[in-house]
Design an enzyme around this catalytic site. Structure first.
Site, PDB file in Angstrom:
ATOM      1  N   GLY A  46       0.842  -1.196   0.000  1.00 64.75           N
ATOM      2  CA  GLY A  46       0.000   0.000   0.000  1.00 64.75           C
ATOM      3  C   GLY A  46       0.871   1.237   0.000  1.00 64.75           C
ATOM      4  CD  GLN A  51       3.494   5.782   2.555  1.00 61.93           C
ATOM      5  OE1 GLN A  51       2.512   5.278   2.034  1.00 61.93           O
ATOM      6  NE2 GLN A  51       4.413   5.054   3.153  1.00 61.93           N
ATOM      7  CB  CYS A  95       5.176   2.219   7.546  1.00 62.17           C
ATOM      8  SG  CYS A  95       4.759   3.713   6.628  1.00 62.17           S
ATOM      9  CG  LEU A  96       6.780   0.880   1.522  1.00 68.39           C
ATOM     10  CD1 LEU A  96       6.227   1.208   0.134  1.00 68.39           C
ATOM     11  CD2 LEU A  96       7.895  -0.152   1.411  1.00 68.39           C
ATOM     12  CG  HIS A 137      -0.649   1.508   7.276  1.00 70.12           C
ATOM     13  ND1 HIS A 137       0.241   1.041   8.221  1.00 70.12           N
ATOM     14  CD2 HIS A 137       0.085   2.302   6.447  1.00 70.12           C
ATOM     15  CE1 HIS A 137       1.445   1.548   7.979  1.00 70.12           C
ATOM     16  NE2 HIS A 137       1.383   2.308   6.899  1.00 70.12           N
ATOM     17  CD  GLU A 138      -0.940   2.672   2.705  1.00 66.14           C
ATOM     18  OE1 GLU A 138      -0.493   3.826   2.619  1.00 66.14           O
ATOM     19  OE2 GLU A 138      -0.227   1.696   2.994  1.00 66.14           O
ATOM     20  CG  HIS A 141       0.468   6.930   5.348  1.00 65.89           C
ATOM     21  ND1 HIS A 141       1.594   7.432   5.965  1.00 65.89           N
ATOM     22  CD2 HIS A 141       0.700   5.608   5.174  1.00 65.89           C
ATOM     23  CE1 HIS A 141       2.464   6.443   6.166  1.00 65.89           C
ATOM     24  NE2 HIS A 141       1.932   5.324   5.702  1.00 65.89           N
TER      25      HIS A 141
HETATM   26 ZN   LIG Z   1       2.743   3.451   5.794  1.00 66.03          ZN
END
Ligand SMILES: [Zn+2]
Length: 185
Positions: A46, A51, A95-96, A137-138, A141
């Site tokens: 995701g 991000q 998380c990236l 989660h997204e 963000h």
């Molecule tokens: Zn994340």
């Protein structure tokens, strides 16, 4: 399509609220395509526009490599809104934007999300399990919230050193990043 660098913890776009998309145009489609490309390159499941430093309410998801989820084709959610959530469930997240840190987070296990698809048509999806988890989660963000915000003070303390390193740009990842250390104060 372009692979964009991923902003890591400590960089400002991750803490800002993304704005709703109001125009359906080529720029939006290009952003979605670039986000898919970026997510794939980083082996993510995701990615939210924050991000990649874009403050628009756009997320992309691809869980098709996960066991049992092969039938869920990669998709994008524009202006997603969680309209229902139930059954709290604890699951491990990563998380990236926060490389190498993983921890258990409690969130709704079943959700209903409304969004616009890439044709800018209204869509509704009921999701559970990992898919619900990734969407929640997204969407976080897009509101400037990171999964570490959901951890207890003790768990945050446990990760303090690793987080400090990320904020100083000291991390090893095999995808392009923008760290807080790269941004002039
Ligand atoms: Zn994340």
């Amino acid at each position: 399509m372009a692979v964009l660098p991923i902003y890591t913890d400590g960089s400002p776009p991750l803490r800002k609220k993304a704005q709703p998309v109001t125009e359906f145009n080529d720029e939006l489609i290009k952003l979605v395509m670039d986000m898919f490309e970026t997510m794939r390159k980083a082996n993510g499941i995701g990615l939210a526009a924050n991000q990649v430093g874009i403050l628009k309410r756009v997320i992309v998801i691809d869980v098709s490599e996960m066991e049992g989820l092969e039938d869920i084709k990669p998709f994008a959610l524009i202006n997603p809104e969680i309209v229902k959530g139930k059954d709290l469930l604890s699951m491990e997240e990563g998380c990236l934007s926060i490389p190498q840190i993983r921890d258990e987070v409690e969130r709704a296990g079943e959700i209903t999300v409304r969004y616009k698809d890439t044709s800018f048509r209204d869509a509704t999806l009921e999701a559970g399990g990992i898919l619900a988890r990734v969407i929640l989660h997204e969407v976080d963000h897009l509101d400037g919230i990171l999964f570490i915000d959901h951890l207890s003070p003790a768990r945050r303390k446990f990760h303090a050193d690793a987080l400090r390193k990320i904020r100083h740009g000291e991390m090893e990842v095999d995808y392009a990043v923008v760290t807080a250390a790269d941004i002039p104060v």
